[in-house]
Design a protein around this motif. Structure first.
Motif, PDB file in Angstrom:
ATOM      1  N   ASP A 160     -42.746 -16.812 -37.630  1.00 17.76           N
ATOM      2  CA  ASP A 160     -41.062 -16.488 -36.877  1.00 17.76           C
ATOM      3  C   ASP A 160     -40.640 -15.841 -35.400  1.00 17.76           C
ATOM      4  OD1 ASP A 160     -42.252 -13.889 -36.857  1.00 17.76           O
ATOM      5  OD2 ASP A 160     -39.899 -13.282 -38.183  1.00 17.76           O
ATOM      6  N   ASN A 161     -40.268 -15.631 -34.782  1.00 17.35           N
ATOM      7  CA  ASN A 161     -39.996 -15.462 -33.418  1.00 17.35           C
ATOM      8  C   ASN A 161     -39.526 -13.651 -33.689  1.00 17.35           C
ATOM      9  OD1 ASN A 161     -41.395 -17.856 -32.024  1.00 17.35           O
ATOM     10  ND2 ASN A 161     -38.525 -18.532 -32.456  1.00 17.35           N
ATOM     11  N   GLY A 162     -39.719 -12.944 -34.663  1.00 15.27           N
ATOM     12  CA  GLY A 162     -39.227 -11.383 -34.365  1.00 15.27           C
ATOM     13  C   GLY A 162     -37.923 -12.104 -34.977  1.00 15.27           C
ATOM     14  N   GLN A 163     -38.007 -10.396 -35.640  1.00 19.08           N
ATOM     15  CA  GLN A 163     -36.347 -10.130 -36.691  1.00 19.08           C
ATOM     16  C   GLN A 163     -35.555  -9.845 -36.038  1.00 19.08           C
ATOM     17  OE1 GLN A 163     -35.836 -11.682 -39.962  1.00 19.08           O
ATOM     18  NE2 GLN A 163     -37.588 -12.725 -39.490  1.00 19.08           N
ATOM     19  N   ARG A 164     -34.516  -9.625 -35.550  1.00 20.37           N
ATOM     20  CA  ARG A 164     -33.233  -8.956 -35.292  1.00 20.37           C
ATOM     21  C   ARG A 164     -33.427  -7.383 -36.050  1.00 20.37           C
ATOM     22  NH1 ARG A 164     -29.540  -9.029 -31.264  1.00 20.37           N
ATOM     23  NH2 ARG A 164     -31.765  -9.947 -30.111  1.00 20.37           N
ATOM     24  N   ARG A 165     -33.427  -6.583 -35.732  1.00 22.24           N
ATOM     25  CA  ARG A 165     -33.273  -5.094 -36.130  1.00 22.24           C
ATOM     26  C   ARG A 165     -31.844  -4.560 -35.999  1.00 22.24           C
ATOM     27  NH1 ARG A 165     -37.793  -3.330 -38.499  1.00 22.24           N
ATOM     28  NH2 ARG A 165     -37.167  -0.837 -38.348  1.00 22.24           N
ATOM     29  N   VAL A 166     -30.739  -3.187 -36.874  1.00 20.89           N
ATOM     30  CA  VAL A 166     -29.604  -3.356 -36.000  1.00 20.89           C
ATOM     31  C   VAL A 166     -29.740  -1.583 -37.232  1.00 20.89           C
ATOM     32  CG1 VAL A 166     -28.137  -5.398 -36.334  1.00 20.89           C
ATOM     33  CG2 VAL A 166     -28.932  -4.380 -38.714  1.00 20.89           C
ATOM     34  N   VAL A 167     -29.392  -1.065 -35.984  1.00 18.77           N
ATOM     35  CA  VAL A 167     -28.968   0.511 -36.581  1.00 18.77           C
ATOM     36  C   VAL A 167     -27.745   0.459 -37.350  1.00 18.77           C
ATOM     37  CG1 VAL A 167     -28.497   3.223 -35.786  1.00 18.77           C
ATOM     38  CG2 VAL A 167     -30.224   1.346 -34.443  1.00 18.77           C
ATOM     39  N   ILE A 168     -27.284   1.034 -38.141  1.00 19.92           N
ATOM     40  CA  ILE A 168     -26.265   1.314 -39.128  1.00 19.92           C
ATOM     41  C   ILE A 168     -26.625   2.380 -40.276  1.00 19.92           C
ATOM     42  CG2 ILE A 168     -26.968  -1.225 -39.837  1.00 19.92           C
ATOM     43  CD1 ILE A 168     -28.731  -0.189 -41.999  1.00 19.92           C
ATOM     44  N   ALA A 169     -25.057   2.796 -40.471  1.00 21.26           N
ATOM     45  CA  ALA A 169     -25.142   3.681 -41.313  1.00 21.26           C
ATOM     46  C   ALA A 169     -23.027   3.266 -42.099  1.00 21.26           C
ATOM     47  CB  ALA A 169     -24.365   4.725 -40.143  1.00 21.26           C
TER      48      ALA A 169
END
Length: 309
Positions: A160-169
């Motif tokens: 894969d070309n990396g995985q999108r990371r998100v900050v969540i709450a």
């Protein structure tokens, strides 16, 4: 009297599975039969191969040395058998992959039905383990990990070309504690952290900033070693966390979780499938690698390109 070659499958199965019962189930014999064959092998070699207690079966020091020499040879026998089957033009046989639970849920599980339909004679065993599993000692054909966690002397192929990371709450947490506007503002929040079971290190948080990349160590009062528990804690309003977007997509779409710092969202290093450089690649592994790269390439394409005739 059984020959040495007849006894080795019993040794390999017990060493890999750590259990006489599990080895018996896999070999299609009774546990006493496994025990008798192990005793016969130990008698022939003149060493104790396993340390046995009422609760565990572990390789002795001599057993570890023997297994490291025997396992690759037995793997080559399996490869030779697979090569003969391949002459029929269809990949087949048992394919054992070790991978973290996260990689299994993100990269493999969504496509299992299609893989089985395309290669019905391949028996796929997924061994999910967030600790580090040695390919040779575990008799695995390959593993999936991020580059920083790869074994030495391995061939690594990106899938894969990396995985999108998100900050969540949760909305409730953000109402109570406020919304951070920059990554630096996370120091004022309770961050739910993940500790790698194998290394004991904390997972860093990744951001995109000023056309570059920012890796941040955060603080917080809750630490986990399982991704699912972190998500549950975030849903309960106990803090905010950074996860792979694919693992929280349903909660984001439902509004149970809210993304913050979207302008800083970045990608973490991608996953690789790796295997020993000295080992011949069987066709069953080759088609699995090609299949995974094909699926991830489709994921990376714009939706308009996928829909185009």
């Amino acid at each position: 009297m059984s020959s040495l070659l007849q006894l080795l499958p019993f040794f390999e199965a017990v060493a890999r599975l750590g259990s006489f019962t599990q080895a018996a189930n896999q070999l299609g014999v009774t546990p006493p039969a496994v025990s008798q064959n192990i005793q016969a092998l130990e008698t022939r070699l003149g060493v104790r191969l396993f340390n046995r207690t009422s609760r565990s079966v572990r390789l002795s020091d001599e057993g570890k040395i023997f297994y490291r020499r025997v396992a690759p040879a037995m793997s080559q026998i399996d490869v030779a058998a697979d090569d003969l089957r391949t002459l029929r033009g269809q990949p087949s046989g048992l394919l054992r992959i070790t991978l973290p639970q996260l990689a299994a849920s993100l990269l493999v599980m969504p496509y299992l039905e299609e893989f089985q339909a395309r290669y019905p004679e391949v028996q796929l065993e997924l061994f999910t383990d967030d600790h580090f599993s040695d390919l040779v000692l575990g008799s695995f054909d390959a593993g999936i990990r991020m580059r920083a966690m790869l074994q030495k002397d391995m061939i690594a192929v990106p899938i894969d070309n990396g995985q999108r990371r998100v900050v969540i709450a949760s909305p409730g947490y953000l109402t109570q504690r406020g919304v951070p506007l920059t990554p630096a503002a996370l120091s004022e929040h309770n961050c739910l952290r993940y500790r790698f079971p194998g290394s004991g290190k904390f997972e860093p948080w990744y951001f995109r900033q000023n056309d570059g990349h920012l890796t941040l160590e955060v603080g917080g009062s809750l630490i986990f070693n399982e991704d699912r528990l972190i998500k549950d804690a975030a849903l309960a309003g106990l803090g905010m966390t950074q996860r792979f977007r694919g693992t929280v997509l349903r909660e984001l779409e439902s509004g149970q979780l809210v993304e913050v710092l979207a302008d800083y969202a970045g990608d973490s290093p991608g996953f690789f499938i790796y295997f020993p450089a000295s080992r011949h690649m069987p066709l069953k592994l080759r088609v699995f690698i090609d299949f995974m790269r094909e699926k991830q390439a489709l994921q990376d394409r714009p939706q308009s390109a996928i829909a185009a005739p």
